[in-house]
Design an enzyme around this catalytic site. Structure first.
Site, PDB file in Angstrom:
ATOM      1  N   LYS A 192       0.828  -1.207   0.000  1.00 40.36           N
ATOM      2  CA  LYS A 192       0.000   0.000   0.000  1.00 40.36           C
ATOM      3  C   LYS A 192       0.866   1.263   0.000  1.00 40.36           C
ATOM      4  O   LYS A 192       0.629   2.200  -0.760  1.00 40.36           O
ATOM      5  CB  LYS A 192      -0.931  -0.019   1.218  1.00 40.36           C
ATOM      6  CG  LYS A 192      -1.929   1.103   1.210  1.00 40.36           C
ATOM      7  CD  LYS A 192      -2.861   1.027   2.413  1.00 40.36           C
ATOM      8  CE  LYS A 192      -3.899  -0.053   2.218  1.00 40.36           C
ATOM      9  NZ  LYS A 192      -4.508  -0.504   3.457  1.00 40.36           N
TER      10      LYS A 192
ATOM     11  N   ARG B 206      -3.307   2.918   8.541  1.00 39.33           N
ATOM     12  CA  ARG B 206      -3.697   1.704   7.809  1.00 39.33           C
ATOM     13  C   ARG B 206      -2.521   0.756   7.645  1.00 39.33           C
ATOM     14  O   ARG B 206      -1.417   1.166   7.309  1.00 39.33           O
ATOM     15  CB  ARG B 206      -4.247   2.098   6.434  1.00 39.33           C
ATOM     16  CG  ARG B 206      -5.461   3.015   6.556  1.00 39.33           C
ATOM     17  CD  ARG B 206      -5.742   3.739   5.256  1.00 39.33           C
ATOM     18  NE  ARG B 206      -5.883   2.812   4.164  1.00 39.33           N
ATOM     19  CZ  ARG B 206      -6.966   2.714   3.391  1.00 39.33           C
ATOM     20  NH1 ARG B 206      -8.000   3.487   3.592  1.00 39.33           N
ATOM     21  NH2 ARG B 206      -7.015   1.860   2.421  1.00 39.33           N
TER      22      ARG B 206
ATOM     23  N   GLY C 216      -7.973  -7.245   4.430  1.00 37.13           N
ATOM     24  CA  GLY C 216      -8.889  -7.295   5.569  1.00 37.13           C
ATOM     25  C   GLY C 216      -8.375  -8.064   6.772  1.00 37.13           C
ATOM     26  O   GLY C 216      -9.088  -8.227   7.754  1.00 37.13           O
TER      27      GLY C 216
ATOM     28  N   MET D 280      -5.645  -7.395   8.742  1.00 36.75           N
ATOM     29  CA  MET D 280      -5.096  -6.598   9.836  1.00 36.75           C
ATOM     30  C   MET D 280      -5.994  -5.387  10.070  1.00 36.75           C
ATOM     31  O   MET D 280      -6.984  -5.200   9.380  1.00 36.75           O
ATOM     32  CB  MET D 280      -3.673  -6.183   9.506  1.00 36.75           C
ATOM     33  CG  MET D 280      -2.721  -7.336   9.600  1.00 36.75           C
ATOM     34  SD  MET D 280      -1.102  -6.900   9.004  1.00 36.75           S
ATOM     35  CE  MET D 280      -1.349  -6.695   7.280  1.00 36.75           C
TER      36      MET D 280
ATOM     37  N   ARG E 159      -3.801  -1.828  -6.158  1.00 36.75           N
ATOM     38  CA  ARG E 159      -3.081  -3.111  -6.116  1.00 36.75           C
ATOM     39  C   ARG E 159      -3.528  -3.960  -7.297  1.00 36.75           C
ATOM     40  O   ARG E 159      -4.578  -3.710  -7.886  1.00 36.75           O
ATOM     41  CB  ARG E 159      -3.337  -3.840  -4.806  1.00 36.75           C
ATOM     42  CG  ARG E 159      -4.783  -4.175  -4.579  1.00 36.75           C
ATOM     43  CD  ARG E 159      -4.957  -4.819  -3.216  1.00 36.75           C
ATOM     44  NE  ARG E 159      -6.383  -4.974  -2.926  1.00 36.75           N
ATOM     45  CZ  ARG E 159      -6.881  -5.059  -1.712  1.00 36.75           C
ATOM     46  NH1 ARG E 159      -6.108  -4.971  -0.668  1.00 36.75           N
ATOM     47  NH2 ARG E 159      -8.167  -5.222  -1.529  1.00 36.75           N
TER      48      ARG E 159
ATOM     49  N   HIS F 163      -6.065 -34.249   5.641  1.00 31.68           N
ATOM     50  CA  HIS F 163      -6.082 -35.479   4.855  1.00 31.68           C
ATOM     51  C   HIS F 163      -7.102 -35.381   3.733  1.00 31.68           C
ATOM     52  O   HIS F 163      -6.812 -35.677   2.566  1.00 31.68           O
ATOM     53  CB  HIS F 163      -6.416 -36.656   5.782  1.00 31.68           C
ATOM     54  CG  HIS F 163      -6.544 -37.960   5.070  1.00 31.68           C
ATOM     55  ND1 HIS F 163      -7.759 -38.464   4.684  1.00 31.68           N
ATOM     56  CD2 HIS F 163      -5.607 -38.834   4.634  1.00 31.68           C
ATOM     57  CE1 HIS F 163      -7.563 -39.610   4.056  1.00 31.68           C
ATOM     58  NE2 HIS F 163      -6.260 -39.859   4.017  1.00 31.68           N
TER      59      HIS F 163
ATOM     60  N   SER G  33      11.790 -43.658 -14.416  1.00 29.91           N
ATOM     61  CA  SER G  33      10.684 -42.769 -14.044  1.00 29.91           C
ATOM     62  C   SER G  33      10.650 -42.692 -12.525  1.00 29.91           C
ATOM     63  O   SER G  33      10.498 -43.712 -11.846  1.00 29.91           O
ATOM     64  CB  SER G  33       9.357 -43.309 -14.584  1.00 29.91           C
ATOM     65  OG  SER G  33       8.313 -42.475 -14.158  1.00 29.91           O
TER      66      SER G  33
ATOM     67  N   THR H 228       8.002 -40.646  -7.077  1.00 30.93           N
ATOM     68  CA  THR H 228       8.351 -39.840  -5.901  1.00 30.93           C
ATOM     69  C   THR H 228       7.376 -40.016  -4.742  1.00 30.93           C
ATOM     70  O   THR H 228       7.651 -39.543  -3.648  1.00 30.93           O
ATOM     71  CB  THR H 228       8.466 -38.359  -6.281  1.00 30.93           C
ATOM     72  OG1 THR H 228       7.372 -38.031  -7.135  1.00 30.93           O
ATOM     73  CG2 THR H 228       9.776 -38.088  -6.996  1.00 30.93           C
TER      74      THR H 228
ATOM     75  N   ASP I 193       6.594 -43.089  -3.534  1.00 26.62           N
ATOM     76  CA  ASP I 193       7.329 -44.067  -2.733  1.00 26.62           C
ATOM     77  C   ASP I 193       8.708 -43.547  -2.335  1.00 26.62           C
ATOM     78  O   ASP I 193       9.190 -43.821  -1.243  1.00 26.62           O
ATOM     79  CB  ASP I 193       7.471 -45.382  -3.507  1.00 26.62           C
ATOM     80  CG  ASP I 193       6.243 -46.263  -3.308  1.00 26.62           C
ATOM     81  OD1 ASP I 193       5.870 -46.475  -2.142  1.00 26.62           O
ATOM     82  OD2 ASP I 193       5.655 -46.698  -4.302  1.00 26.62           O
TER      83      ASP I 193
ATOM     84  N   CYS J 111       6.680 -39.642 -12.168  1.00 27.13           N
ATOM     85  CA  CYS J 111       5.250 -39.943 -12.258  1.00 27.13           C
ATOM     86  C   CYS J 111       4.568 -39.947 -10.899  1.00 27.13           C
ATOM     87  O   CYS J 111       3.418 -40.321 -10.779  1.00 27.13           O
ATOM     88  CB  CYS J 111       5.026 -41.250 -12.988  1.00 27.13           C
ATOM     89  SG  CYS J 111       5.719 -42.679 -12.143  1.00 27.13           S
TER      90      CYS J 111
ATOM     91  N   TYR K 252      10.506 -35.348 -18.802  1.00 24.99           N
ATOM     92  CA  TYR K 252       9.070 -35.080 -18.703  1.00 24.99           C
ATOM     93  C   TYR K 252       8.563 -35.240 -17.274  1.00 24.99           C
ATOM     94  O   TYR K 252       9.224 -35.857 -16.437  1.00 24.99           O
ATOM     95  CB  TYR K 252       8.275 -36.004 -19.644  1.00 24.99           C
ATOM     96  CG  TYR K 252       8.298 -37.464 -19.243  1.00 24.99           C
ATOM     97  CD1 TYR K 252       7.402 -37.961 -18.288  1.00 24.99           C
ATOM     98  CD2 TYR K 252       9.221 -38.346 -19.798  1.00 24.99           C
ATOM     99  CE1 TYR K 252       7.431 -39.290 -17.915  1.00 24.99           C
ATOM    100  CE2 TYR K 252       9.250 -39.676 -19.430  1.00 24.99           C
ATOM    101  CZ  TYR K 252       8.348 -40.141 -18.476  1.00 24.99           C
ATOM    102  OH  TYR K 252       8.387 -41.449 -18.079  1.00 24.99           O
TER     103      TYR K 252
END
Ligand code: PEP
Ligand code: MG
Length: 871
Positions: free
Chosen positions: A28, A97, A106, A108, A341, A456, A751, A754, A756, A819, A839
């Protein structure tokens, strides 16, 4: 005094060129100072820097010198405005402000009309000849100051206001006249005194100091903390504070307050949008005290100010080259801009605006691509509530996974699984745990009372591409009576509700949904993105329908077909069970023989759909017990025995993947045979062989892959000689990443699995971590991101980088992809780009996200950046 070189400067006037950007002045403050220098009508004032707020947070007190610097700044402001702070003649009034470096709308506190006192209000009433205006301002100050600085319950002031209106027989605040408001001030001051035991402070400077301190403190209020947590904003950056000369939208009918967008933030349309209230202060517009009027009406009410506003919006767009969201006040016909803004916008508007701005020559295609938040694209592609319909939310929660869904309310995962066979269901729970996974899978969407973005339910729903509204406080479930209440409405199990995971709404009844299949604007922006990115994008898909969707979204292949998902069909499960329970190899082969045609048909369907593009098929990977009933449901003693024999304490790390394939090679043989026959059939039918990639899961030792490669080659040669294929492996265990150079000779591709790899590198079970300690870890800031959603760059990421470079050290042409879930996460995608992967592969709905994120990573590497503009 003038600060010496040794002093830290904590205050900058809007008129000066500050030495720092938004980190120092907040959005601001920076916006006000830039607008001032653009020659736009901005009230005078100054910014107390974030340095001061950080110093305050550290010590709980104003840093040395701040008081003096505040006094000096006030004097300069008095000189510039020809008024005096605290005087009863021509009092200078200011607003105080908040304004952090990253916008937290909104969250603060702010206080308006500071500087008023009994005598100043009287003086102002006299000089303006408008007692209503003077006392309206004064009562606002007492209330805001009372609430924000002293913590007096707002309700007490609201109550006094409505009592007075009732006594006077009026409905609107503006119908109270000068003497009514004088009376209201009297009552407000009494409330103040009763609550605190002292009078409302009459010293303007004391008010100002307390207000600045209160705004510093509001950085730590629960609202602001939660917002920061949800938006990944660090708590250490603090807020700047702006002290701004008051201008009055409540000075009569030639005055107004409002908000204006330089374009329509909902549709992206080019005309300015917004709303305003005549004779009102800014917070009245936000608080919805009276119904505001659409911005176009300002043209009739105050035409000169409207024209000036339009040209200011134009100038701001040209300056910031982005849509601006502006707060304005008109005092006696004179326009003031109080804030600018970059406007928050819907995903559809973001695309439209980016395209228009490229057409208008305001931005380049690179900037257009950088400007769009990839995760927003999910909103464009999921079903959503038809915007033409009027719907009322019975309750709202955290918009945790985008899209909307309609279904019958169920309260348990088991009921979700049962009922979903007949009709679509929404799972409604206090929260979910890994035990509810089957219910989440069966439901169209999930609504929880507890938890947030990282709960979860939220994480799993996002992974499944299903809508989720989490943390819905106004939801109460009473399983004993089979009902829940949503706000004030009671809903029975089986009744229909709609949830909107893009906005957090829960609606009783069926809202009309629309499914945006594709969007022409999205296609344009993604085509630009494709020209910039170097990383390929594939999809994880297990059925021809998923594959078709992935292809429509622009997937360049299938990076993961999880074949076990093909084993669950109604006709298949009994045969799968027969195979698992078989007493010997002959019996097992007989069962596999019957499964083969099913698999072959599945593969043919996917090959057909993905013609010309690679399809990576992973051989069977789940723990076998997943296919078996609970021991108590076993139908024979032999079945019970086998179930007991196959039980594992930690099945995620047990007989999975290649371990299964090596123990019972006939299973993988059948799968490879089905792939070979499908490839041959498709090649014969279409004249073009499919691009088959056969992938072995959970390899730890090179020797495992060596043997399975032999098996694969043997069957392929036997069934489909001459049909080309690749044989490769997943890298999803730390040992495989470390020993990648041993493994690569047997692999045409890697491949990274990630999911596991994260589980095994961190020693955190995928199913047990998320609902439990991981949520606490995230909440308490032990870690910043859920490692199962965003790749843990330093740990798991290092294994990915190491595995890639070690693999390629012996086989430079090795194709490398990812993957796991991370393949659809923008931050992880950026990592994969930098690690030199070929990829990423992700769920079909996230393919557009991945295309955009990959382009952004490539552009960032080239040094093209985009900075958010304004406050
Ligand atoms: C992985 O482990 O990352 C992976 C893709 O395999 P799955 O999730 O099926 O274990
Ligand atoms: Mg895996």
């Amino acid at each position: 005094m003038t600060p010496t070189a040794l002093d830290t400067r904590y205050i900058y006037d809007f008129v000066e060129e500050p030495p720092g950007g938004r980190e120092l002045l907040g959005g601001k403050g920076l916006g006000l100072s830039e607008m001032m220098r653009l020659g736009l009508p901005v009230p005078r004032g100054f910014t107390v820097t974030t340095d001061a707020s950080r110093a305050y947070m550290e010590t709980g007190a104003f840093p040395a010198d701040l008081d003096e610097q505040l006094e000096d700044a006030l004097e300069r402001l008095e000189r510039a405005t020809g008024t005096r702070f605290g005087s009863s003649e021509k009092p200078l009034l200011v607003s105080v402000r908040s304004g952090a470096a990253i916008s937290m709308p909104g969250m603060m506190d702010s206080i308006l009309d500071l500087g008023l006192s009994d005598s100043a209000a009287e003086g102002m009433s006299r000089t303006t000849g408008n007692a209503q205006f003077a006392y309206d301002s004064y009562r606002r100050l007492i209330q805001m100051y009372g609430e924000v600085v002293e913590g007096i319950d707002a309700e007490r002031f609201e109550h006094a206001l409505s009592t007075l209106k009732h006594e006077r027989g009026v409905l609107e605040d503006t119908e109270l006249d000068g003497s009514d408001l004088r009376e209201l001030v009297r009552r407000y001051k009494r409330i103040y005194r009763d609550a605190l035991g002292h009078e409302f402070p009459q010293d303007a400077r004391a008010q100002l100091r307390a207000a600045v301190e209160a705004v510093f403190r509001s950085w730590e209020n629960p609202r602001a903390r939660t917002y920061r947590q949800l938006n990944d904003i660090p708590g250490s950056i603090g807020t700047a504070v702006n002290v701004v000369q008051m201008v009055f939208g409540n000075a009569g009918t030639r005055s107004a307050s409002g908000v204006a967008f330089s374009r329509d933030p909902a549709s992206g349309g080019r005309d300015p949008h917004g709303e305003f209230l005549l004779d009102a202060q800014g917070e009245d517009v936000v608080a919805g005290i009276r119904a505001p009027q659409p911005l176009e009406r300002l043209q009739d009410e105050l035409p000169a100010a409207y024209t000036e506003l339009k040209s200011a919006l134009n100038a701001l767009e040209r300056r910031y080259r982005d849509v601006q969201d502006v707060e304005f006040t008109i005092e006696e016909g004179a326009l003031f801009i109080l804030q600018t803004r970059s406007a928050k916008r819907t995903a559809a508007a973001a695309l439209r605006i980016a395209i228009d701005m490229v057409d208008e020559g305001l931005i380049s295609r690179e900037e257009a691509v950088l400007r769009i938040d990839p995760s927003m694209l999910e909103h464009v592609l999921h079903p959503m509530i038809d915007t033409r319909a009027t719907v009322t939310a019975a309750a709202t929660g955290v918009p945790a996974s985008p899209g909307a869904a309609v279904g019958a309310v169920v309260f348990t995962a088991d009921e979700a699984a049962r009922r979903s066979v007949r009709e679509p269901v929404i799972l409604v729970r206090f929260d979910t745990t890994p035990d509810d996974i089957h219910g989440l899978a069966a439901a169209q969407g999930v609504l929880t009372a507890h938890g947030g973005m990282a709960s979860h339910a939220a994480v799993v729903a996002r992974g499944m591409g299903k809508p989720c509204v989490a943390g819905c406080d106004a939801l109460q479930i009473d399983e004993s009576t089979g009902t829940c209440t949503l706000g004030s409405v009671t809903v029975r199990e089986g009744e229909t509700i709609t949830i909107d995971g893009s906005t957090g709404r829960a609606i009783v009844g069926a809202a009309p949904l629309v499914v945006p299949d594709s969007s022409p604007d999205l296609d344009i922006v993604l085509a630009w993105a494709d020209a910039f990115r170097t990383l390929g994008v594939r999809a994880n898909a297990d059925t021809p329908a998923d594959a078709a969707r992935a292809r429509a979204f622009g997937a360049e292949g299938i990076g993961l077909v999880r074949t076990e998902h093909m084993f669950f069909g109604e006709e298949r499960l009994p045969v799968v069970q027969e195979m698992i329970l078989a007493a010997d190899e002959t019996a097992r082969r007989a069962a596999l023989e019957r499964l083969l045609p099913f698999q072959q048909a599945d593969f043919e369907g996917i090959f057909d759909t993905m013609r010309g593009l690679p399809v990576t098929i992973r051989l069977l990977d789940p723990p076998l017990h997943e296919f078996l009933p609970a021991e108590t449901d076993a139908t024979s003693e032999r079945m019970r025995e086998r179930i007991r024999a196959l039980r594992e304490t930690n099945p995620m790390l047990g007989t999975r993947g290649c371990r299964l394939g090596l123990q019972w090679p006939e299973i993988y043989e059948m799968q490879v045979r089905a792939i070979a026959r499908a490839a041959k059939a498709v090649a014969a039918r279409t004249g073009e062989p499919p691009r088959v990639e056969i992938m072995h899961p959970l390899i730890a030792y090179a020797e495992e892959l060596h043997r399975l490669r032999d098996l694969t080659e043997h069957v392929m040669d036997d069934e489909a000689p001459g049909v080309p294929y690749l044989c490769g492996t997943m890298i999803e265990l730390p040992r495989a990443a470390l020993r990648a150079a041993d493994i690569a000779p047997y692999a045409d591709f890697f491949s990274f699995g990630t999911n596991d790899l994260t589980q095994t590198a961190l020693g955190m079970s995928r199913d047990d971590a998320e609902g439990k300690f991981l949520a606490a870890y995230l909440e308490r800031g032990v870690i910043e991101h859920d490692p199962f959603a965003t790749l843990d760059r330093e740990g798991v990421g290092e294994l990915v980088a190491l595995g890639t470079s070690r693999g390629r050290s012996v086989k430079p042409e090795l194709e490398v992809g990812i993957c796991g879930e991370h393949g659809g996460d923008p931050d992880s995608i950026a990592f994969c780009h930098h690690a030199g992967l070929d990829y990423v592969s992700c769920s079909p709905f996230r393919v557009p996200v991945a295309r955009l994120a990959a382009a952004q990573a490539a552009l960032a590497e080239r040094g093209t950046t985009y900075e958010v503009a304004g406050g």
